[in-house]
Design a protein around this motif. Structure first.
Motif, PDB file in Angstrom:
ATOM      1  N   LEU A 189       0.833  -1.204   0.000  1.00 43.24           N
ATOM      2  CA  LEU A 189       0.000   0.000   0.000  1.00 43.24           C
ATOM      3  C   LEU A 189       0.870   1.258   0.000  1.00 43.24           C
ATOM      4  N   GLU A 190       2.033   1.209   0.642  1.00 43.02           N
ATOM      5  CA  GLU A 190       2.964   2.331   0.583  1.00 43.02           C
ATOM      6  C   GLU A 190       3.454   2.546  -0.848  1.00 43.02           C
ATOM      7  N   ALA A 191       3.741   1.461  -1.546  1.00 46.13           N
ATOM      8  CA  ALA A 191       4.170   1.577  -2.942  1.00 46.13           C
ATOM      9  C   ALA A 191       3.081   2.218  -3.792  1.00 46.13           C
ATOM     10  N   LEU A 192       1.831   1.821  -3.556  1.00 46.10           N
ATOM     11  CA  LEU A 192       0.712   2.410  -4.292  1.00 46.10           C
ATOM     12  C   LEU A 192       0.576   3.896  -3.977  1.00 46.10           C
ATOM     13  N   PHE A 193       0.750   4.259  -2.724  1.00 44.10           N
ATOM     14  CA  PHE A 193       0.668   5.659  -2.315  1.00 44.10           C
ATOM     15  C   PHE A 193       1.767   6.487  -2.974  1.00 44.10           C
ATOM     16  N   VAL A 194       2.979   5.940  -2.978  1.00 45.59           N
ATOM     17  CA  VAL A 194       4.102   6.647  -3.601  1.00 45.59           C
ATOM     18  C   VAL A 194       3.854   6.834  -5.092  1.00 45.59           C
ATOM     19  N   GLN A 195       3.356   5.805  -5.747  1.00 47.39           N
ATOM     20  CA  GLN A 195       3.086   5.946  -7.177  1.00 47.39           C
ATOM     21  C   GLN A 195       2.058   7.039  -7.448  1.00 47.39           C
ATOM     22  N   LEU A 196       1.015   7.075  -6.626  1.00 49.07           N
ATOM     23  CA  LEU A 196      -0.033   8.083  -6.799  1.00 49.07           C
ATOM     24  C   LEU A 196       0.542   9.486  -6.652  1.00 49.07           C
ATOM     25  N   ARG A 197       1.342   9.697  -5.618  1.00 46.51           N
ATOM     26  CA  ARG A 197       1.906  11.023  -5.384  1.00 46.51           C
ATOM     27  C   ARG A 197       2.963  11.378  -6.422  1.00 46.51           C
ATOM     28  N   ALA A 198       3.784  10.400  -6.798  1.00 45.01           N
ATOM     29  CA  ALA A 198       4.820  10.679  -7.795  1.00 45.01           C
ATOM     30  C   ALA A 198       4.212  11.080  -9.125  1.00 45.01           C
ATOM     31  N   GLU A 199       3.116  10.446  -9.478  1.00 42.16           N
ATOM     32  CA  GLU A 199       2.490  10.694 -10.776  1.00 42.16           C
ATOM     33  C   GLU A 199       1.652  11.961 -10.788  1.00 42.16           C
ATOM     34  N   HIS A 200       0.860  12.189  -9.732  1.00 39.71           N
ATOM     35  CA  HIS A 200      -0.128  13.254  -9.781  1.00 39.71           C
ATOM     36  C   HIS A 200       0.265  14.511  -9.012  1.00 39.71           C
ATOM     37  N   VAL A 209       7.839  -0.616  -8.880  1.00 40.84           N
ATOM     38  CA  VAL A 209       7.780  -2.070  -9.004  1.00 40.84           C
ATOM     39  C   VAL A 209       7.761  -2.677  -7.601  1.00 40.84           C
ATOM     40  N   THR A 210       6.878  -3.625  -7.386  1.00 38.81           N
ATOM     41  CA  THR A 210       6.849  -4.349  -6.112  1.00 38.81           C
ATOM     42  C   THR A 210       7.193  -5.811  -6.361  1.00 38.81           C
ATOM     43  N   LEU A 211       8.088  -6.321  -5.535  1.00 40.35           N
ATOM     44  CA  LEU A 211       8.533  -7.713  -5.638  1.00 40.35           C
ATOM     45  C   LEU A 211       8.084  -8.465  -4.388  1.00 40.35           C
ATOM     46  N   LEU A 212       7.188  -9.418  -4.561  1.00 42.34           N
ATOM     47  CA  LEU A 212       6.740 -10.266  -3.462  1.00 42.34           C
ATOM     48  C   LEU A 212       7.699 -11.435  -3.296  1.00 42.34           C
ATOM     49  N   GLU A 213       7.827 -11.913  -2.060  1.00 35.84           N
ATOM     50  CA  GLU A 213       8.631 -13.119  -1.887  1.00 35.84           C
ATOM     51  C   GLU A 213       7.874 -14.334  -2.400  1.00 35.84           C
ATOM     52  N   ARG A 214       6.600 -14.409  -2.029  1.00 44.24           N
ATOM     53  CA  ARG A 214       5.752 -15.524  -2.451  1.00 44.24           C
ATOM     54  C   ARG A 214       4.364 -15.004  -2.794  1.00 44.24           C
ATOM     55  N   GLU A 215       3.594 -15.837  -3.450  1.00 47.26           N
ATOM     56  CA  GLU A 215       2.256 -15.449  -3.892  1.00 47.26           C
ATOM     57  C   GLU A 215       1.383 -14.987  -2.738  1.00 47.26           C
ATOM     58  N   LYS A 216       1.476 -15.665  -1.588  1.00 46.06           N
ATOM     59  CA  LYS A 216       0.595 -15.365  -0.467  1.00 46.06           C
ATOM     60  C   LYS A 216       1.183 -14.355   0.506  1.00 46.06           C
ATOM     61  N   SER A 217       2.165 -13.579   0.061  1.00 37.25           N
ATOM     62  CA  SER A 217       2.761 -12.572   0.937  1.00 37.25           C
ATOM     63  C   SER A 217       1.794 -11.449   1.265  1.00 37.25           C
ATOM     64  N   ILE A 218       0.792 -11.229   0.415  1.00 32.91           N
ATOM     65  CA  ILE A 218      -0.180 -10.165   0.631  1.00 32.91           C
ATOM     66  C   ILE A 218      -1.591 -10.708   0.404  1.00 32.91           C
ATOM     67  N   SER A 219      -2.588  -9.938   0.809  1.00 33.36           N
ATOM     68  CA  SER A 219      -3.976 -10.365   0.650  1.00 33.36           C
ATOM     69  C   SER A 219      -4.426 -10.210  -0.796  1.00 33.36           C
ATOM     70  N   ALA A 221      -7.091  -8.721  -1.905  1.00 27.80           N
ATOM     71  CA  ALA A 221      -7.590  -7.371  -2.189  1.00 27.80           C
ATOM     72  C   ALA A 221      -6.449  -6.419  -2.536  1.00 27.80           C
ATOM     73  N   VAL A 222      -5.366  -6.480  -1.775  1.00 26.42           N
ATOM     74  CA  VAL A 222      -4.225  -5.597  -2.042  1.00 26.42           C
ATOM     75  C   VAL A 222      -3.518  -6.026  -3.322  1.00 26.42           C
ATOM     76  N   ALA A 226      -2.627  -3.634  -6.553  1.00 31.27           N
ATOM     77  CA  ALA A 226      -1.250  -3.494  -7.019  1.00 31.27           C
ATOM     78  C   ALA A 226      -1.100  -3.947  -8.466  1.00 31.27           C
ATOM     79  N   THR A 227      -1.757  -5.043  -8.820  1.00 26.11           N
ATOM     80  CA  THR A 227      -1.685  -5.558 -10.192  1.00 26.11           C
ATOM     81  C   THR A 227      -2.228  -4.537 -11.182  1.00 26.11           C
ATOM     82  N   ASN A 228      -3.295  -3.852 -10.799  1.00 29.03           N
ATOM     83  CA  ASN A 228      -3.948  -2.911 -11.704  1.00 29.03           C
ATOM     84  C   ASN A 228      -3.267  -1.547 -11.769  1.00 29.03           C
ATOM     85  N   ARG A 229      -2.435  -1.211 -10.779  1.00 21.99           N
ATOM     86  CA  ARG A 229      -1.928   0.155 -10.696  1.00 21.99           C
ATOM     87  C   ARG A 229      -0.414   0.301 -10.787  1.00 21.99           C
TER      88      ARG A 229
END
Length: 258
Positions: A189-200, A209-219, A221-222, A226-229
């Protein structure tokens, strides 16, 4: 004072009947926020208190390897201190009480044990996060070489210093890539926030870019957000070379992935 203290400890205690006996939920929580609870059932020689079967698997999933002698010894010492036994087949911790009179004290001892296990879980999570970071940085530096600037913890700009990426990567003549290690929902969510502020707001040309360790590292919903934004949401374990190769492509050095 005694009454107030009793209320503080007991108001959020819930007990309900279940087929196996009693299900008890306490006011205490594990590091992930789940309530600490236990089951009580009658057995031939008294009573048995046991967890829900998810505690030990969570320890293993977060890197508590009993082949590591120091970690195995720490868990064994904890179990011995509280007279707790691990059912190796069902992966459940349990503690016995011979009589109904002993049951309340035994239950408190079991909750204390689970709180201590929560500390082990935190240590395991920290070790996993540290190993993940070291592995990512090592492969990045090996693959990118000396011609690319890799800065750990460097903010994209002064106005975005509150949420620096784990790595700010820049090749000459290319837009920088802010790489966030997605160790939790909050970090993504911090990465998403940074992208929003950096862009707008900052209008800074940067790829997030966000790198997960494993598929289930995040929920889920999040993950969807992240995939869409984000410019890329990647998964590391199991396909490390391809994941880092994709990061390198975002840096603008597609030839470096070979």
């Amino acid at each position: 004072m005694k009454e107030e203290l009793c209320q503080a400890f007991c108001n959020e205690l819930t007990v309900r009947d279940v087929p196996m006996g009693l299900a008890v939920s306490t006011a205490f929580s594990f590091p992930d926020g789940d309530r600490i609870g236990f089951y009580v059932k009658e057995v031939d020689d008294g009573f048995e208190i046991q967890d829900n079967g998810m505690v030990f698997p969570a320890l293993e999933a977060n890197g508590l390897d009993r082949k590591n002698k120091s970690r195995a010894d720490a868990l064994t010492a904890l179990m011995e201190e509280y007279d707790v036994i691990l059912d190796e087949d069902d992966k459940e911790f349990f503690l016995s009480a011979r009589t109904r009179v002993e049951l309340p004290a035994a239950a408190l001892r079991f909750v204390s044990f689970l709180l201590r296990v929560g500390d082990l879980l935190l240590l395991a999570e920290e070790r996993v996060a540290s190993t993940f970071r070291l592995d990512v940085e090592r492969i990045l530096r090996e693959r990118l070489g000396e011609g690319v600037l890799i800065q750990a913890g460097q903010a994209i700009s002064a106005n975005l210093a509150d949420f620096p990426p784990d790595y700010l990567i820049q090749a000459e003549g290319r837009d920088p890539v802010a790489l966030f290690l997605g160790t939790s929902d909050a970090r993504v969510l911090e990465a998403l926030f940074v992208q929003l502020r950096a862009e707008h707001e900052e209008r800074i040309p940067v790829k997030i870019v966000t790198l997960l360790e494993r598929e289930k590292s995040i929920s889920a919903a999040v993950r969807q957000q992240a995939t869409n934004r984000l410019d890329a949401l990647l998964q590391f374990r199991g396909d490390e070379a391809a994941a880092i190769g994709r990061v390198i492509k975002e840096v603008g050095l597609g030839h470096a992935i070979n």
